[in-house]
Each structure stands twice: as C-alpha cells, then as structure tokens.
Design a protein around this motif. Structure first.
Motif, PDB file in Angstrom:
ATOM      1  N   THR A 138       0.818  -1.219   0.000  1.00 43.78           N
ATOM      2  CA  THR A 138       0.000   0.000   0.000  1.00 43.78           C
ATOM      3  C   THR A 138       0.847   1.262   0.000  1.00 43.78           C
ATOM      4  O   THR A 138       0.653   2.166  -0.823  1.00 43.78           O
ATOM      5  N   ARG A 139       1.812   1.314   0.892  1.00 46.57           N
ATOM      6  CA  ARG A 139       2.597   2.542   1.024  1.00 46.57           C
ATOM      7  C   ARG A 139       3.507   2.761  -0.168  1.00 46.57           C
ATOM      8  O   ARG A 139       3.660   3.898  -0.627  1.00 46.57           O
ATOM      9  N   VAL A 140       4.125   1.707  -0.695  1.00 44.71           N
ATOM     10  CA  VAL A 140       5.045   1.893  -1.827  1.00 44.71           C
ATOM     11  C   VAL A 140       4.299   2.210  -3.111  1.00 44.71           C
ATOM     12  O   VAL A 140       4.909   2.624  -4.099  1.00 44.71           O
ATOM     13  N   GLN A 141       2.980   2.041  -3.110  1.00 43.32           N
ATOM     14  CA  GLN A 141       2.171   2.365  -4.281  1.00 43.32           C
ATOM     15  C   GLN A 141       1.440   3.694  -4.145  1.00 43.32           C
ATOM     16  O   GLN A 141       0.809   4.157  -5.098  1.00 43.32           O
ATOM     17  N   THR A 142       1.553   4.321  -2.975  1.00 39.43           N
ATOM     18  CA  THR A 142       0.808   5.565  -2.746  1.00 39.43           C
ATOM     19  C   THR A 142       1.677   6.719  -2.245  1.00 39.43           C
ATOM     20  O   THR A 142       1.234   7.871  -2.257  1.00 39.43           O
ATOM     21  N   GLU A 143       2.901   6.432  -1.813  1.00 39.55           N
ATOM     22  CA  GLU A 143       3.771   7.479  -1.270  1.00 39.55           C
ATOM     23  C   GLU A 143       5.127   7.438  -1.969  1.00 39.55           C
ATOM     24  O   GLU A 143       5.773   6.392  -2.001  1.00 39.55           O
ATOM     25  N   PRO A 144       5.574   8.559  -2.515  1.00 33.26           N
ATOM     26  CA  PRO A 144       6.867   8.577  -3.216  1.00 33.26           C
ATOM     27  C   PRO A 144       8.010   8.162  -2.309  1.00 33.26           C
ATOM     28  O   PRO A 144       7.993   8.433  -1.101  1.00 33.26           O
ATOM     29  N   ASN A 145       9.004   7.532  -2.902  1.00 37.00           N
ATOM     30  CA  ASN A 145      10.123   7.034  -2.091  1.00 37.00           C
ATOM     31  C   ASN A 145      10.884   8.152  -1.392  1.00 37.00           C
ATOM     32  O   ASN A 145      11.418   7.960  -0.301  1.00 37.00           O
ATOM     33  N   TRP A 146      10.943   9.350  -1.997  1.00 34.65           N
ATOM     34  CA  TRP A 146      11.665  10.436  -1.342  1.00 34.65           C
ATOM     35  C   TRP A 146      10.907  10.971  -0.126  1.00 34.65           C
ATOM     36  O   TRP A 146      11.471  11.699   0.678  1.00 34.65           O
ATOM     37  N   SER A 147       9.635  10.579   0.015  1.00 32.94           N
ATOM     38  CA  SER A 147       8.855  10.968   1.176  1.00 32.94           C
ATOM     39  C   SER A 147       8.952   9.917   2.284  1.00 32.94           C
ATOM     40  O   SER A 147       9.096  10.251   3.458  1.00 32.94           O
ATOM     41  N   ARG A 148       8.877   8.646   1.921  1.00 28.30           N
ATOM     42  CA  ARG A 148       8.953   7.595   2.952  1.00 28.30           C
ATOM     43  C   ARG A 148      10.381   7.267   3.356  1.00 28.30           C
ATOM     44  O   ARG A 148      10.612   6.646   4.407  1.00 28.30           O
ATOM     45  N   ALA A 149      11.375   7.651   2.539  1.00 30.34           N
ATOM     46  CA  ALA A 149      12.778   7.455   2.897  1.00 30.34           C
ATOM     47  C   ALA A 149      13.546   8.725   2.536  1.00 30.34           C
ATOM     48  O   ALA A 149      14.377   8.730   1.643  1.00 30.34           O
ATOM     49  N   PRO A 150      13.252   9.847   3.214  1.00 30.33           N
ATOM     50  CA  PRO A 150      13.808  11.151   2.812  1.00 30.33           C
ATOM     51  C   PRO A 150      15.323  11.220   2.931  1.00 30.33           C
ATOM     52  O   PRO A 150      15.950  10.498   3.706  1.00 30.33           O
ATOM     53  N   TRP A 151      15.889  12.153   2.120  1.00 27.35           N
ATOM     54  CA  TRP A 151      17.334  12.325   2.055  1.00 27.35           C
ATOM     55  C   TRP A 151      17.809  13.240   3.169  1.00 27.35           C
ATOM     56  O   TRP A 151      17.409  14.399   3.256  1.00 27.35           O
ATOM     57  N   LEU A 152      18.692  12.733   3.978  1.00 26.88           N
ATOM     58  CA  LEU A 152      19.201  13.447   5.147  1.00 26.88           C
ATOM     59  C   LEU A 152      19.762  14.815   4.809  1.00 26.88           C
ATOM     60  O   LEU A 152      19.579  15.786   5.540  1.00 26.88           O
ATOM     61  N   GLU A 153      20.474  14.929   3.682  1.00 27.54           N
ATOM     62  CA  GLU A 153      21.206  16.154   3.353  1.00 27.54           C
ATOM     63  C   GLU A 153      20.422  17.139   2.499  1.00 27.54           C
ATOM     64  O   GLU A 153      20.913  18.226   2.196  1.00 27.54           O
ATOM     65  N   GLN A 154      19.189  16.784   2.115  1.00 31.35           N
ATOM     66  CA  GLN A 154      18.430  17.679   1.248  1.00 31.35           C
ATOM     67  C   GLN A 154      17.581  18.654   2.053  1.00 31.35           C
ATOM     68  O   GLN A 154      17.194  18.373   3.191  1.00 31.35           O
ATOM     69  N   TYR A 155      17.291  19.797   1.461  1.00 31.30           N
ATOM     70  CA  TYR A 155      16.747  20.930   2.210  1.00 31.30           C
ATOM     71  C   TYR A 155      15.374  20.670   2.818  1.00 31.30           C
ATOM     72  O   TYR A 155      15.001  21.279   3.815  1.00 31.30           O
ATOM     73  N   TYR A 156      14.595  19.751   2.243  1.00 32.29           N
ATOM     74  CA  TYR A 156      13.234  19.515   2.741  1.00 32.29           C
ATOM     75  C   TYR A 156      13.186  18.431   3.813  1.00 32.29           C
ATOM     76  O   TYR A 156      12.110  18.082   4.311  1.00 32.29           O
ATOM     77  N   PHE A 157      14.325  17.883   4.198  1.00 30.25           N
ATOM     78  CA  PHE A 157      14.372  16.730   5.094  1.00 30.25           C
ATOM     79  C   PHE A 157      13.655  16.985   6.414  1.00 30.25           C
ATOM     80  O   PHE A 157      12.872  16.154   6.882  1.00 30.25           O
ATOM     81  N   CYS A 158      13.922  18.129   7.024  1.00 31.39           N
ATOM     82  CA  CYS A 158      13.336  18.428   8.339  1.00 31.39           C
ATOM     83  C   CYS A 158      11.818  18.376   8.305  1.00 31.39           C
ATOM     84  O   CYS A 158      11.176  17.828   9.207  1.00 31.39           O
ATOM     85  N   ASP A 159      11.217  18.946   7.252  1.00 30.98           N
ATOM     86  CA  ASP A 159       9.762  18.982   7.156  1.00 30.98           C
ATOM     87  C   ASP A 159       9.175  17.581   7.009  1.00 30.98           C
ATOM     88  O   ASP A 159       8.146  17.258   7.615  1.00 30.98           O
ATOM     89  N   LEU A 160       9.830  16.743   6.206  1.00 35.66           N
ATOM     90  CA  LEU A 160       9.326  15.381   6.021  1.00 35.66           C
ATOM     91  C   LEU A 160       9.503  14.543   7.279  1.00 35.66           C
ATOM     92  O   LEU A 160       8.676  13.699   7.606  1.00 35.66           O
ATOM     93  N   LEU A 161      10.590  14.779   7.992  1.00 40.82           N
ATOM     94  CA  LEU A 161      10.849  14.004   9.197  1.00 40.82           C
ATOM     95  C   LEU A 161       9.782  14.248  10.262  1.00 40.82           C
ATOM     96  O   LEU A 161       9.425  13.337  11.019  1.00 40.82           O
ATOM     97  N   LYS A 162       9.253  15.454  10.289  1.00 40.29           N
ATOM     98  CA  LYS A 162       8.247  15.803  11.292  1.00 40.29           C
ATOM     99  C   LYS A 162       6.968  14.998  11.153  1.00 40.29           C
ATOM    100  O   LYS A 162       6.246  14.780  12.131  1.00 40.29           O
ATOM    101  N   VAL A 163       6.658  14.560   9.929  1.00 42.32           N
ATOM    102  CA  VAL A 163       5.397  13.853   9.702  1.00 42.32           C
ATOM    103  C   VAL A 163       5.581  12.342   9.596  1.00 42.32           C
ATOM    104  O   VAL A 163       4.607  11.616   9.401  1.00 42.32           O
ATOM    105  N   GLN A 164       6.820  11.868   9.719  1.00 39.80           N
ATOM    106  CA  GLN A 164       7.041  10.421   9.674  1.00 39.80           C
ATOM    107  C   GLN A 164       6.502   9.772  10.933  1.00 39.80           C
ATOM    108  O   GLN A 164       6.630  10.299  12.031  1.00 39.80           O
ATOM    109  N   GLN A 165       5.902   8.610  10.761  1.00 36.23           N
ATOM    110  CA  GLN A 165       5.369   7.847  11.881  1.00 36.23           C
ATOM    111  C   GLN A 165       6.125   6.533  12.007  1.00 36.23           C
ATOM    112  O   GLN A 165       6.491   5.921  11.009  1.00 36.23           O
TER     113      GLN A 165
END
Length: 309
Positions: free
Chosen positions: A65-92
C-alpha cells in the motif's frame, strides 16, 4: 526551490544546489540519530531506490500500500536535502532515512548510535555509466559532456558527491565503527533478490512469513519498480528531470558498462581501481551470470573474487 544551475561546495565536495544548501548539509552532519533509525547509504546510482523499496516492503511485511501511494523520497527522505526536516516531522514509526554522504561527514553524528546502517555498493563501471546517463536527463546536474570527459571526472573524483573510491572505502573501512552495519551489493540483489530481501529482513529483525516474503519480492523486482510512479521519478516535473532524454530506471542490468567503455577506457579504469583499492578486500561482479560471469577483485582483475558478507 529551483537553483538548477547552482552548485554547493561543502567540505570539498560538490552538491546540486537544487536540493542542497549549506544549511541543509550542516544540519545533516550534526543530525541526532535515534537508535530505531534505519539509514540507507549509497554512492549515486548504486541501488538506492531499490533498497528504499526493499526496506519499505520488509517494514510493512510485504504490504505494498505505502510503496504504491507514497513517493520514495517521502517515505525514505534524504538526510542532506533541504526539505528533510519537514518530512521528518510527519514520519510515523521507526524512521527510514537515505543519504549519499561519505562516512567522514557522518562519523561524528553516528558515534554512539545504535541506528542501523545499510550500505549498498555497485560495481563502479556500471555506476559510472548509469551516472553519466542520469546527468543527461537531470537538469539539476551539470552537462556531463562526452562519456570520456565524464569518465575522467569520475575517476578523478570531481563529479557531484565526490569520489566513488573514497565513498566506498570510507564506509566499508569503518564498518566496525558503526554499531549495526550491513553491506550488500547491487549485483547481489540482482542475482538473488529473495535472498537479499531475507538478508535485510534478518538485519532489521523483522521476520517475514513465506507469503510476506513473496509479496515483498514481487513489488521490489526491477520491472515492478520501473512501472511504479512512486519509485520511477516520473512525478518529477519535466523542467527538473527531462524524461524525454531517458528513464530514471533505465536498464538496471549488470555489465551495461561493456556497451559504453572502450578497451582503453576499461584498462585505465582497472588500473585506477587496483591503485585506489589496493588495500581493500572488496570484490565486484562485472558481468551478468547468464553472460558468463566474471568476478574481479580490487588487486588483480584476473583473480577469483571473494564475496563480502
């Protein structure tokens, strides 16, 4: 954020400004890892997307379900990229993080942590070819020029994300300094996908039933990922990644370098490899099994290889 023509230089390594800033790179090197984190580490074009998919499916016990509905850069965000902090806040749940950073930039952050680190390596000739083709379609990377020009830069370590040789040596030579470390190769995943999924499952201590293992294998095979928009980067706008110039998931085969390298380029590469990895026991698969597999080690390209477990 655009900055498609911007290059950030951080501690002597070039990064694309479209995704990285000085602040995001500094944040990454000082990141506070949790013991429950899983960190996927790769040099570019070495099987990153594949391992993101495997870990996602192992963690969900094969539920796609998740790999078919959520982009990989969202479920496994890149530590060094500028949007990382925002995505990390919503990870469960336990956090899955990805990075291309070399060991020396993360050594301090990982010190004392029990976070699980999965390092994926790929034979560097195929890495160079795949990286060259990626440059041609990724508008946030510099024009690679001819393959010969790009190959020279790759061997010199002046491409974005730095030297492949330094990257693989840095992480593997310091494996004992990481509390929980798994080394696996792209070629291993290609030749024995089920065994590789099981290996990751054991490392993460997430046992899978037979039907869960079969489901995970089904959804992380190359053909499945190639057709999955959550994985193949077709969601990225054309002005950022020009899909008319190629596919992000192009071939995924072992030994495609033979279609690009001249004999002279191959000999030069082998000479650099022997010098750079003269003290390393790492080995790489250079051809697909059905095409008469040849195994090379870093010291003697004629010697039989030893597998790194």
């Amino acid at each position: 954020m655009s900055r498609l023509d911007v290059t950030e230089c951080y501690q002597g390594i070039s990064f694309c400004g479209h995704l990285h800033t000085q602040e995001s790179l500094q944040y990454a090197t000082n990141f506070q890892f949790q013991d429950t984190d899983t960190l996927i580490v790769t040099y570019p074009k070495s099987g990153t997307t594949w391992m993101q998919q495997i870990v996602s499916l192992v963690s969900s016990h094969g539920d796609a379900t998740r790999v078919q509905t959520e982009p990989n850069w969202s479920r496994a965000p890149w530590l060094e990229q500028y949007y990382f902090c925002d995505l990390l806040k919503v990870q469960q749940g336990p956090r899955l993080i990805t990075t291309h950073l070399p060991y020396h930039l993360l050594a301090s952050a990982l010190q004392g942590s029990k976070a699980k680190v999965i390092y994926v390596a790929r034979n560097p000739k195929d890495v160079a070819v795949s990286y060259y083709h990626f440059h041609k379609m990724a508008n946030f990377l510099p024009d690679p020029g001819t393959f010969e020009e790009f190959l020279n830069a790759f061997l010199d370590g002046t491409v974005h994300f730095g030297s492949w040789f330094s990257h693989v040596k840095g992480w593997t030579n310091n494996a004992n300094n990481v509390k929980n470390f798994l080394y696996i190769t792209y070629e291993e995943m290609w030749q024995d996908l089920r065994g590789s999924v099981e290996k990751v499952s054991r490392f993460l201590r997430i046992p899978l039933q037979d039907q869960e293992l079969a489901a995970a294998e089904k959804h992380c095979c190359f053909s499945s990922m190639q057709g999955n928009s959550m994985v193949n980067y077709t969601l990225i706008p054309q002005e950022i990644m020009d899909h008319s110039k190629g596919k992000f998931m192009r071939k995924g085969k072992i030994g495609d370098w033979k279609n690009m390298f001249s004999e002279e380029q191959s000999r030069l590469f082998d000479a650099v490899l022997r010098t750079q990895l003269s003290e390393s026991s790492l080995t790489f698969v250079w051809e697909c099994a059905e095409e008469s597999t040849i195994l090379h080690d870093s010291k003697n390209t004629e010697a039989p290889a030893r597998r790194v477990a």
